[in-house]
Design a protein around this motif. Structure first.
Motif, PDB file in Angstrom:
ATOM      1  N   SER A   1      39.335  29.867  23.999  1.00 23.72           N
ATOM      2  CA  SER A   1      40.518  30.432  23.333  1.00 23.72           C
ATOM      3  C   SER A   1      40.145  31.011  21.971  1.00 23.72           C
ATOM      4  O   SER A   1      40.689  32.038  21.552  1.00 23.72           O
ATOM      5  N   GLU A   2      39.220  30.359  21.299  1.00 23.50           N
ATOM      6  CA  GLU A   2      38.794  30.836  19.981  1.00 23.50           C
ATOM      7  C   GLU A   2      38.167  32.224  20.068  1.00 23.50           C
ATOM      8  O   GLU A   2      38.329  33.044  19.161  1.00 23.50           O
ATOM      9  N   ARG A   3      37.466  32.531  21.159  1.00 25.10           N
ATOM     10  CA  ARG A   3      36.891  33.869  21.323  1.00 25.10           C
ATOM     11  C   ARG A   3      38.010  34.921  21.384  1.00 25.10           C
ATOM     12  O   ARG A   3      37.846  36.027  20.871  1.00 25.10           O
ATOM     13  N   LEU A   4      39.123  34.574  21.999  1.00 26.80           N
ATOM     14  CA  LEU A   4      40.260  35.496  22.008  1.00 26.80           C
ATOM     15  C   LEU A   4      40.858  35.631  20.611  1.00 26.80           C
ATOM     16  O   LEU A   4      41.188  36.731  20.160  1.00 26.80           O
ATOM     17  N   ARG A   5      40.980  34.519  19.911  1.00 26.21           N
ATOM     18  CA  ARG A   5      41.514  34.555  18.540  1.00 26.21           C
ATOM     19  C   ARG A   5      40.603  35.396  17.639  1.00 26.21           C
ATOM     20  O   ARG A   5      41.087  36.159  16.800  1.00 26.21           O
ATOM     21  N   ALA A   6      39.293  35.286  17.833  1.00 24.21           N
ATOM     22  CA  ALA A   6      38.336  36.002  16.983  1.00 24.21           C
ATOM     23  C   ALA A   6      38.434  37.520  17.126  1.00 24.21           C
ATOM     24  O   ALA A   6      38.059  38.248  16.206  1.00 24.21           O
ATOM     25  N   VAL A   7      38.952  37.988  18.256  1.00 21.16           N
ATOM     26  CA  VAL A   7      39.107  39.439  18.430  1.00 21.16           C
ATOM     27  C   VAL A   7      40.543  39.890  18.176  1.00 21.16           C
ATOM     28  O   VAL A   7      40.915  41.020  18.488  1.00 21.16           O
ATOM     29  N   GLY A   8      41.363  38.985  17.596  1.00 21.17           N
ATOM     30  CA  GLY A   8      42.664  39.396  17.107  1.00 21.17           C
ATOM     31  C   GLY A   8      43.888  38.945  17.874  1.00 21.17           C
ATOM     32  O   GLY A   8      45.014  39.314  17.519  1.00 21.17           O
ATOM     33  N   PHE A   9      43.728  38.142  18.916  1.00 20.10           N
ATOM     34  CA  PHE A   9      44.896  37.703  19.685  1.00 20.10           C
ATOM     35  C   PHE A   9      45.583  36.517  19.008  1.00 20.10           C
ATOM     36  O   PHE A   9      44.927  35.612  18.505  1.00 20.10           O
ATOM     37  N   SER A  10      46.912  36.550  19.022  1.00 24.85           N
ATOM     38  CA  SER A  10      47.721  35.465  18.455  1.00 24.85           C
ATOM     39  C   SER A  10      47.812  34.312  19.457  1.00 24.85           C
ATOM     40  O   SER A  10      47.412  34.444  20.618  1.00 24.85           O
ATOM     41  N   ASP A  11      48.360  33.203  18.992  1.00 24.78           N
ATOM     42  CA  ASP A  11      48.553  32.053  19.892  1.00 24.78           C
ATOM     43  C   ASP A  11      49.396  32.457  21.107  1.00 24.78           C
ATOM     44  O   ASP A  11      49.076  32.102  22.238  1.00 24.78           O
ATOM     45  N   ARG A  12      50.492  33.163  20.883  1.00 31.59           N
ATOM     46  CA  ARG A  12      51.347  33.605  21.991  1.00 31.59           C
ATOM     47  C   ARG A  12      50.552  34.476  22.958  1.00 31.59           C
ATOM     48  O   ARG A  12      50.654  34.329  24.183  1.00 31.59           O
ATOM     49  N   GLN A  13      49.764  35.379  22.439  1.00 30.70           N
ATOM     50  CA  GLN A  13      48.985  36.259  23.306  1.00 30.70           C
ATOM     51  C   GLN A  13      47.927  35.484  24.082  1.00 30.70           C
ATOM     52  O   GLN A  13      47.688  35.778  25.257  1.00 30.70           O
ATOM     53  N   ILE A  14      47.316  34.491  23.471  1.00 34.99           N
ATOM     54  CA  ILE A  14      46.327  33.663  24.175  1.00 34.99           C
ATOM     55  C   ILE A  14      47.001  32.932  25.337  1.00 34.99           C
ATOM     56  O   ILE A  14      46.473  32.895  26.451  1.00 34.99           O
ATOM     57  N   VAL A  15      48.173  32.392  25.096  1.00 28.54           N
ATOM     58  CA  VAL A  15      48.913  31.727  26.170  1.00 28.54           C
ATOM     59  C   VAL A  15      49.264  32.740  27.262  1.00 28.54           C
ATOM     60  O   VAL A  15      49.114  32.466  28.462  1.00 28.54           O
ATOM     61  N   ASP A  16      49.710  33.926  26.880  1.00 29.33           N
ATOM     62  CA  ASP A  16      50.118  34.908  27.883  1.00 29.33           C
ATOM     63  C   ASP A  16      48.931  35.481  28.656  1.00 29.33           C
ATOM     64  O   ASP A  16      49.050  35.761  29.856  1.00 29.33           O
ATOM     65  N   ILE A  17      47.786  35.626  28.031  1.00 26.57           N
ATOM     66  CA  ILE A  17      46.568  36.029  28.754  1.00 26.57           C
ATOM     67  C   ILE A  17      46.203  34.940  29.764  1.00 26.57           C
ATOM     68  O   ILE A  17      45.847  35.228  30.911  1.00 26.57           O
ATOM     69  N   THR A  18      46.317  33.698  29.335  1.00 25.00           N
ATOM     70  CA  THR A  18      46.056  32.563  30.231  1.00 25.00           C
ATOM     71  C   THR A  18      47.013  32.592  31.418  1.00 25.00           C
ATOM     72  O   THR A  18      46.590  32.436  32.574  1.00 25.00           O
ATOM     73  N   LEU A  19      48.284  32.794  31.148  1.00 24.81           N
ATOM     74  CA  LEU A  19      49.268  32.847  32.225  1.00 24.81           C
ATOM     75  C   LEU A  19      49.009  34.022  33.166  1.00 24.81           C
ATOM     76  O   LEU A  19      49.148  33.888  34.388  1.00 24.81           O
ATOM     77  N   ALA A  20      48.631  35.177  32.619  1.00 22.05           N
ATOM     78  CA  ALA A  20      48.351  36.344  33.456  1.00 22.05           C
ATOM     79  C   ALA A  20      47.215  36.050  34.434  1.00 22.05           C
ATOM     80  O   ALA A  20      47.316  36.338  35.637  1.00 22.05           O
TER      81      ALA A  20
END
Length: 191
Positions: free
Chosen positions: A135-154
């Motif tokens: 998840s931190e790799r997603l955060r490092a490229v600019g994704f918010s907590d909500r976006q990390i959850v939604d990428i996970t859900l997708a």
């Protein structure tokens, strides 16, 4: 496919809408649509989940997560359908999509796009090995907590849908509008 799907000439409600959508777009009702039409309430719930996810991450990120997850689980239904959706939405050219399908890490994508696809791929192949670092790799490229959850859900819901089609032995239909080269790239085995 052993399950009996609702006949086209007797479809009503959401099932009729599902069938009409395929017919309007492509002139046929796909086998995967017929299979999901057996439980239209579940299909509606799936569509509602997609509608809840896409606003925070955008269609491009949703499609990249979908393609990576579908590729990781070997889902030809979803690779072909979402390959075409990606093209029709103008998210990529056919040449770009072919490069992404063959090797997204060497397709000229930006760091955020590669991170999304790597995350969706790992979620689809080794979910028990995921840690906060993923998840931190997603955060490092600019994704918010909500976006990390939604990428996970997708990615997770693509696993659900793809695996359901595979488990039911749903035939893979030819998808109009895809060149043989793109079909080959989308369906080529992962190295």
């Amino acid at each position: 496919m052993i399950v009996q799907t609702p006949p086209l000439d007797r479809a009503t409600g959401h099932v009729a809408d599902m069938y009409d959508g395929d017919l309007r777009r492509d002139g046929l009702v796909y086998a995967h649509t017929r299979a999901m039409a057996i439980n239209p309430e579940a299909h509606q719930a799936f569509e509602a989940l997609v509608a809840a996810i896409v606003p925070s991450i955008g269609v491009r990120t949703y499609e990249l997560a979908t393609l990576a997850a579908a590729r990781a689980v070997g889902s030809p239904h979803c690779l072909l359908a979402h390959g075409r959706k990606t093209l029709r939405a103008g998210l990529m050219t056919e040449e770009e999509l072919e490069r992404v399908a063959r090797d997204y890490t060497d397709a000229g994508l930006d760091d955020a796009d590669v991170a999304v696809m790597a995350y969706a791929e790992k979620l689809s192949t080794a979910p028990a090995s995921m840690t906060d670092a993923d998840s931190e790799r997603l955060r490092a490229v600019g994704f918010s907590d909500r976006q990390i959850v939604d990428i996970t859900l997708a990615a997770a819901m693509r696993n659900h849908f793809s695996r359901a089609l595979q488990a039911l032995a749903v035939p893979v239909d030819e998808v109009p509008g895809l060149t043989p080269a793109l079909v080959d790239a989308l369906l080529s085995p992962v190295d």
